[in-house]
Scaffold this motif. Sequence first.
Motif, mmCIF file in Angstrom:
data_model
loop_
_atom_site.group_PDB
_atom_site.id
_atom_site.type_symbol
_atom_site.label_atom_id
_atom_site.label_comp_id
_atom_site.label_asym_id
_atom_site.label_seq_id
_atom_site.Cartn_x
_atom_site.Cartn_y
_atom_site.Cartn_z
ATOM 1 N N VAL A 143 0.834 -1.209 0.000
ATOM 2 C CA VAL A 143 0.000 0.000 0.000
ATOM 3 C C VAL A 143 0.867 1.258 0.000
ATOM 4 O O VAL A 143 0.596 2.221 -0.740
ATOM 5 C CB VAL A 143 -0.950 -0.010 1.210
ATOM 6 C CG1 VAL A 143 -1.686 1.317 1.324
ATOM 7 C CG2 VAL A 143 -1.960 -1.151 1.095
ATOM 8 N N LEU A 144 1.929 1.263 0.800
ATOM 9 C CA LEU A 144 2.810 2.417 0.868
ATOM 10 C C LEU A 144 3.531 2.647 -0.459
ATOM 11 O O LEU A 144 3.583 3.779 -0.974
ATOM 12 C CB LEU A 144 3.826 2.238 1.992
ATOM 13 C CG LEU A 144 4.841 3.373 2.187
ATOM 14 C CD1 LEU A 144 4.134 4.673 2.532
ATOM 15 C CD2 LEU A 144 5.848 3.003 3.276
ATOM 16 N N PHE A 189 2.713 1.526 -3.490
ATOM 17 C CA PHE A 189 1.761 1.867 -4.557
ATOM 18 C C PHE A 189 1.309 3.311 -4.446
ATOM 19 O O PHE A 189 1.240 4.035 -5.451
ATOM 20 C CB PHE A 189 0.560 0.928 -4.485
ATOM 21 C CG PHE A 189 -0.546 1.295 -5.448
ATOM 22 C CD1 PHE A 189 -0.414 1.020 -6.801
ATOM 23 C CD2 PHE A 189 -1.691 1.929 -4.994
ATOM 24 C CE1 PHE A 189 -1.424 1.374 -7.693
ATOM 25 C CE2 PHE A 189 -2.704 2.274 -5.876
ATOM 26 C CZ PHE A 189 -2.569 1.996 -7.225
ATOM 27 N N THR A 190 1.015 3.762 -3.238
ATOM 28 C CA THR A 190 0.559 5.138 -3.050
ATOM 29 C C THR A 190 1.638 6.140 -3.430
ATOM 30 O O THR A 190 1.376 7.129 -4.143
ATOM 31 C CB THR A 190 0.124 5.364 -1.595
ATOM 32 O OG1 THR A 190 -0.900 4.414 -1.247
ATOM 33 C CG2 THR A 190 -0.410 6.762 -1.398
ATOM 34 N N LEU A 245 2.086 6.071 -7.215
ATOM 35 C CA LEU A 245 0.941 6.642 -7.934
ATOM 36 C C LEU A 245 0.951 8.165 -7.891
ATOM 37 O O LEU A 245 0.717 8.823 -8.912
ATOM 38 C CB LEU A 245 -0.364 6.100 -7.339
ATOM 39 C CG LEU A 245 -1.658 6.564 -8.013
ATOM 40 C CD1 LEU A 245 -1.692 6.129 -9.475
ATOM 41 C CD2 LEU A 245 -2.874 6.020 -7.265
ATOM 42 N N VAL A 246 1.223 8.720 -6.728
ATOM 43 C CA VAL A 246 1.266 10.183 -6.611
ATOM 44 C C VAL A 246 2.386 10.754 -7.483
ATOM 45 O O VAL A 246 2.196 11.740 -8.219
ATOM 46 C CB VAL A 246 1.457 10.594 -5.137
ATOM 47 C CG1 VAL A 246 1.706 12.094 -5.028
ATOM 48 C CG2 VAL A 246 0.236 10.202 -4.314
ATOM 49 N N SER A 254 2.208 2.126 -11.431
ATOM 50 C CA SER A 254 2.357 2.084 -9.972
ATOM 51 C C SER A 254 2.167 0.669 -9.442
ATOM 52 O O SER A 254 2.889 0.233 -8.531
ATOM 53 C CB SER A 254 1.348 3.029 -9.319
ATOM 54 O OG SER A 254 1.522 4.350 -9.786
#
Length: 276
Positions: free
Chosen positions: A133-134, A136-137, A140-141, A172
């Motif tokens: 999750v970390l 990917f986030t 993505l940003v 991502s």
Amino acid sequence: MTTPQQQPAAPVASYTSPIPIRRAHLGDALASEWTKIRSVRSTMWTLGVMVLLMTVIGIGLAALVTAVGEPAPTDESVLGLGVFGALTGSICVITLGALTVTSEFGTGMIRTTLTACPSRARVLAAKALVFFVLAFTAALVTVGLVALCQVAMVDGREPTGEEWLLGTVGVSLFIALLGLTSLGVGAVVRHSAGAITIMLGLMLLPLVAGFFMLGSSALQGVSEVLLEYSVPAQLIGVYGEAAGSGPAGWGAVATMLGIAAVALGSGFAAVGARDV
């Protein structure tokens, strides 16, 4: 009958803990792993360098293309310029993925972790989820920001909705899955330098070996497979530019998903079978 030296034992009062006692679950392990990953300096440095590299390289290439003054090909999306920064930044994600699991084995803190949570599968699952999750986030940003800048700066065809989705979410996912593969390798190797070296070899060696084999007609088929299925070629394929007959688009993301599943499955098997 008791003697003066033998007094009857006083009844022991029952004690009730003021802290609620309940069975631990995956949410507790996730909270623990989130506290670990956000409180160590390696996370800040690896993700910070990833964001810096992807931003500088991506926007720098867009500025260079704009300065040259040549319009981008009409059959290609401007978002393809982001592959160079994404490929460089993925090395940082590989490093963080390995360190997420190997650092505790190196310091011996894994013993404390497994004492608090004896379920080894739960511990590794929590590490994998928090890291994914970390990563990917953050990717993505960064990828989304770079993509917006590239489209605004470069005079070319406007990307379609599918190209936007692949150039941001798809890329991502690919980067985060590559880091998850590194986490699985780290769970098997249990050594930071060893896991990072193995991942860099898997990432770059097929591409280098494929280029060296191009001059040999006997190894032509092997060379094509190595070049088409190397990690850089797969990442290029996410942007829609397949290398030969290799997968492109979501097929490249699915290929990396399969590789990550194998690596993570091997990590679960190794963690469950070995002692610390």
